[in-house]
Design a protein around this motif. Structure first.
Motif, mmCIF file in Angstrom:
data_model
loop_
_atom_site.group_PDB
_atom_site.id
_atom_site.type_symbol
_atom_site.label_atom_id
_atom_site.label_comp_id
_atom_site.label_asym_id
_atom_site.label_seq_id
_atom_site.Cartn_x
_atom_site.Cartn_y
_atom_site.Cartn_z
ATOM 1 N N GLU A 152 111.844 -24.219 -92.279
ATOM 2 C CA GLU A 152 113.232 -24.499 -91.908
ATOM 3 C C GLU A 152 113.489 -24.663 -90.418
ATOM 4 O O GLU A 152 114.409 -25.383 -90.028
ATOM 5 C CB GLU A 152 114.130 -23.382 -92.445
ATOM 6 N N PHE A 153 112.715 -23.971 -89.564
ATOM 7 C CA PHE A 153 113.035 -23.989 -88.142
ATOM 8 C C PHE A 153 111.812 -23.718 -87.278
ATOM 9 O O PHE A 153 110.765 -23.304 -87.762
ATOM 10 C CB PHE A 153 114.133 -22.973 -87.815
ATOM 11 N N GLY A 154 111.992 -23.956 -85.991
ATOM 12 C CA GLY A 154 110.995 -23.623 -84.990
ATOM 13 C C GLY A 154 111.671 -22.967 -83.805
ATOM 14 O O GLY A 154 112.839 -23.254 -83.512
ATOM 15 N N THR A 155 110.966 -22.060 -83.133
ATOM 16 C CA THR A 155 111.478 -21.401 -81.937
ATOM 17 C C THR A 155 110.394 -21.414 -80.872
ATOM 18 O O THR A 155 109.216 -21.185 -81.174
ATOM 19 C CB THR A 155 111.898 -19.942 -82.202
ATOM 20 N N LEU A 156 110.793 -21.689 -79.653
ATOM 21 C CA LEU A 156 109.835 -21.777 -78.559
ATOM 22 C C LEU A 156 110.052 -20.666 -77.552
ATOM 23 O O LEU A 156 111.175 -20.422 -77.116
ATOM 24 C CB LEU A 156 109.980 -23.134 -77.855
ATOM 25 N N ASP A 157 108.965 -20.006 -77.176
ATOM 26 C CA ASP A 157 108.955 -19.094 -76.038
ATOM 27 C C ASP A 157 108.123 -19.802 -74.981
ATOM 28 O O ASP A 157 106.927 -20.030 -75.178
ATOM 29 C CB ASP A 157 108.319 -17.758 -76.421
ATOM 30 N N GLY A 158 108.784 -20.208 -73.908
ATOM 31 C CA GLY A 158 108.091 -20.952 -72.856
ATOM 32 C C GLY A 158 108.962 -22.070 -72.318
ATOM 33 O O GLY A 158 108.478 -23.129 -71.952
ATOM 34 N N ASN A 159 110.269 -21.835 -72.265
ATOM 35 C CA ASN A 159 111.201 -22.880 -71.841
ATOM 36 C C ASN A 159 110.994 -23.307 -70.393
ATOM 37 O O ASN A 159 111.152 -24.478 -70.066
ATOM 38 C CB ASN A 159 112.642 -22.416 -72.076
ATOM 39 N N HIS A 160 110.618 -22.381 -69.515
ATOM 40 C CA HIS A 160 110.321 -22.761 -68.130
ATOM 41 C C HIS A 160 109.061 -23.628 -68.074
ATOM 42 O O HIS A 160 109.027 -24.650 -67.397
ATOM 43 C CB HIS A 160 110.122 -21.526 -67.246
ATOM 44 N N ARG A 161 108.037 -23.210 -68.809
ATOM 45 C CA ARG A 161 106.767 -23.950 -68.776
ATOM 46 C C ARG A 161 106.909 -25.345 -69.376
ATOM 47 O O ARG A 161 106.326 -26.296 -68.862
ATOM 48 C CB ARG A 161 105.680 -23.149 -69.491
ATOM 49 N N ILE A 162 107.714 -25.496 -70.454
ATOM 50 C CA ILE A 162 107.870 -26.831 -71.028
ATOM 51 C C ILE A 162 108.717 -27.704 -70.104
ATOM 52 O O ILE A 162 108.485 -28.908 -70.001
ATOM 53 C CB ILE A 162 108.417 -26.795 -72.480
ATOM 54 N N ALA A 163 109.677 -27.108 -69.382
ATOM 55 C CA ALA A 163 110.454 -27.876 -68.400
ATOM 56 C C ALA A 163 109.532 -28.426 -67.312
ATOM 57 O O ALA A 163 109.648 -29.587 -66.917
ATOM 58 C CB ALA A 163 111.553 -27.012 -67.789
ATOM 59 N N VAL A 164 108.610 -27.594 -66.863
ATOM 60 C CA VAL A 164 107.671 -28.020 -65.830
ATOM 61 C C VAL A 164 106.686 -29.050 -66.390
ATOM 62 O O VAL A 164 106.349 -30.024 -65.713
ATOM 63 C CB VAL A 164 106.945 -26.810 -65.217
ATOM 64 N N ALA A 165 106.244 -28.872 -67.624
ATOM 65 C CA ALA A 165 105.347 -29.854 -68.237
ATOM 66 C C ALA A 165 106.018 -31.234 -68.278
ATOM 67 O O ALA A 165 105.381 -32.250 -67.992
ATOM 68 C CB ALA A 165 104.952 -29.408 -69.639
ATOM 69 N N LEU A 166 107.300 -31.257 -68.620
ATOM 70 C CA LEU A 166 108.043 -32.521 -68.605
ATOM 71 C C LEU A 166 108.135 -33.075 -67.188
ATOM 72 O O LEU A 166 107.931 -34.263 -66.965
ATOM 73 C CB LEU A 166 109.452 -32.320 -69.173
ATOM 74 N N ARG A 167 108.447 -32.211 -66.243
ATOM 75 C CA ARG A 167 108.566 -32.630 -64.844
ATOM 76 C C ARG A 167 107.264 -33.247 -64.343
ATOM 77 O O ARG A 167 107.274 -34.249 -63.629
ATOM 78 C CB ARG A 167 108.934 -31.420 -63.991
ATOM 79 N N LEU A 168 106.145 -32.647 -64.727
ATOM 80 C CA LEU A 168 104.836 -33.111 -64.265
ATOM 81 C C LEU A 168 104.266 -34.255 -65.106
ATOM 82 O O LEU A 168 103.226 -34.810 -64.765
ATOM 83 C CB LEU A 168 103.839 -31.946 -64.254
#
Length: 109
Positions: free
Chosen positions: A55-71
């Motif tokens: 039914e759902f997914g949850t992510l722990d790592g919002n800062h790291r995924i923001a940086v992955a997108l940035r990079l």
């Protein structure tokens, strides 16, 4: 054990976009700039955690995924964890069928 997952899949399950939150405590541009510099230099050393069920997914790592997108990273290391359906966390995002199959395989289910 962490697996490499595509950034576009992982980002669908983030709770917030840390680039736009702007909290005075941890989401400062300086904090994200320093994290981006560290990840650019050393890679992501602590895998993100993506909990999921049908039914759902949850992510722990919002800062790291923001940086992955940035990079512009194509993949990120993720620990994939099967979660019970209840209780459903408030920050859970609806599971996409194609993502579910990828996550299920990554979790060995």
């Amino acid at each position: 054990m962490p697996v490499e997952l595509p950034v576009p899949l992982v980002v669908r399950y983030r709770a917030v976009d840390r680039e736009t939150v702007g909290s005075a405590l941890v989401d400062t541009p300086r904090h994200l700039d320093a994290l981006a510099e560290d990840i650019a230099r050393h890679g992501i050393r602590t895998p993100l955690r993506l909990g999921f069920c049908e039914e759902f997914g949850t992510l722990d790592g919002n800062h790291r995924i923001a940086v992955a997108l940035r990079l512009g990273l194509a993949t990120v290391p993720v620990t994939v964890v099967w979660e019970p359906r209840t209780p459903r966390p408030g920050h859970a995002r609806p599971m996409q069928a194609a993502d579910f199959e990828v996550l299920k395989a990554a979790a060995g289910k």
